[in-house]
Design a protein around this motif. Structure first.
Motif, mmCIF file in Angstrom:
data_model
loop_
_atom_site.group_PDB
_atom_site.id
_atom_site.type_symbol
_atom_site.label_atom_id
_atom_site.label_comp_id
_atom_site.label_asym_id
_atom_site.label_seq_id
_atom_site.Cartn_x
_atom_site.Cartn_y
_atom_site.Cartn_z
ATOM 1 N N LEU A 101 -23.581 -5.668 22.686
ATOM 2 C CA LEU A 101 -23.458 -4.899 24.064
ATOM 3 C C LEU A 101 -25.040 -3.997 24.047
ATOM 4 C CD1 LEU A 101 -20.094 -3.108 23.257
ATOM 5 C CD2 LEU A 101 -20.715 -5.235 24.747
ATOM 6 N N PRO A 102 -25.251 -3.902 25.450
ATOM 7 C CA PRO A 102 -26.737 -3.272 25.617
ATOM 8 C C PRO A 102 -26.638 -1.732 25.282
ATOM 9 C CG PRO A 102 -25.488 -3.800 27.572
ATOM 10 C CD PRO A 102 -24.748 -4.498 26.645
ATOM 11 N N ARG A 112 -29.677 -8.093 24.388
ATOM 12 C CA ARG A 112 -29.922 -9.604 23.800
ATOM 13 C C ARG A 112 -30.819 -10.130 24.981
ATOM 14 N NH1 ARG A 112 -25.822 -12.365 20.109
ATOM 15 N NH2 ARG A 112 -25.271 -10.754 18.695
ATOM 16 N N ALA A 113 -30.668 -9.766 26.333
ATOM 17 C CA ALA A 113 -31.464 -10.377 27.503
ATOM 18 C C ALA A 113 -33.052 -9.922 27.206
ATOM 19 C CB ALA A 113 -30.833 -10.161 28.762
ATOM 20 N N GLY A 114 -33.164 -8.616 26.656
ATOM 21 C CA GLY A 114 -34.611 -8.257 26.309
ATOM 22 C C GLY A 114 -34.295 -6.725 26.408
ATOM 23 N N PRO A 119 -31.624 4.032 31.977
ATOM 24 C CA PRO A 119 -30.987 4.593 33.323
ATOM 25 C C PRO A 119 -31.825 5.762 33.949
ATOM 26 C CG PRO A 119 -29.575 4.694 31.192
ATOM 27 C CD PRO A 119 -30.679 4.235 30.789
ATOM 28 N N LYS A 120 -32.334 6.709 32.992
ATOM 29 C CA LYS A 120 -33.368 7.604 33.831
ATOM 30 C C LYS A 120 -34.264 6.996 34.477
ATOM 31 C CE LYS A 120 -32.211 11.488 30.548
ATOM 32 N NZ LYS A 120 -32.705 12.399 29.478
#
Length: 156
Positions: A101-102, A112-114, A119-120
């Motif tokens: 999970l991110p 895992r995608a990078g 969010p901020k």
């Protein structure tokens, strides 16, 4: 570290007064953090043999296949920090997270995608773009260049 007797010898009159700390973000603060916790880096990699370890200043993250290995490593790190540096963990009972999970680390979204903006940073970008019509063109151009620079630095 800068209150140690050797610091008094090395810094002389330039020593930080007893009632003050080092300014955050200052060069000496970064250098001291790296030097003071270098032993932790060696302990984690050479003694504990944690498969994945990242540290920036006093923030660090561990990666392992099993949550139990992370809990054990955290306990051993807490012991080492207390004995060797007189430090304690800010969150000594934080639960290990599933690396499928991110998560957010140091303000960046890591998955895992990078790596991407957290969010901020995304909220600030959206707010800035909503106000784009009211901005001076030069200010808007600088803002967009800053965002582009952040995305470029992240490989995006």
């Amino acid at each position: 570290m800068y209150r140690h007797p050797l610091a008094a010898l090395a810094l002389g009159d330039h020593r930080v007064p007893p009632d003050q700390g080092l300014p955050l973000g200052g060069y000496l603060s970064h250098w001291s953090g790296g030097l003071y916790l270098d032993g932790l880096d060696h302990h984690v990699k050479r003694v504990l043999k944690v498969p994945g370890y990242l540290r920036y200043m006093d923030d660090f993250v561990l990666f392992a296949e099993r949550a139990e290995a992370l809990v054990q490593a955290r306990e051993l790190i807490a012991d080492w920090l207390g004995q060797e540096r007189g430090l304690t963990l800010k969150h000594p009972f934080a639960e290990p997270l599933d690396n499928r999970l991110p998560t957010v680390f140091l303000g960046f979204r890591i998955s895992r995608a990078g790596i991407g903006p957290g969010p901020k940073a995304l909220r600030r970008l959206r707010r800035r773009l909503r106000r784009a019509d009211d901005m001076d063109p030069a200010h808007l151009a600088r803002s967009l260049l800053a965002c582009r620079g952040m995305w470029g630095a992240l490989g995006g």
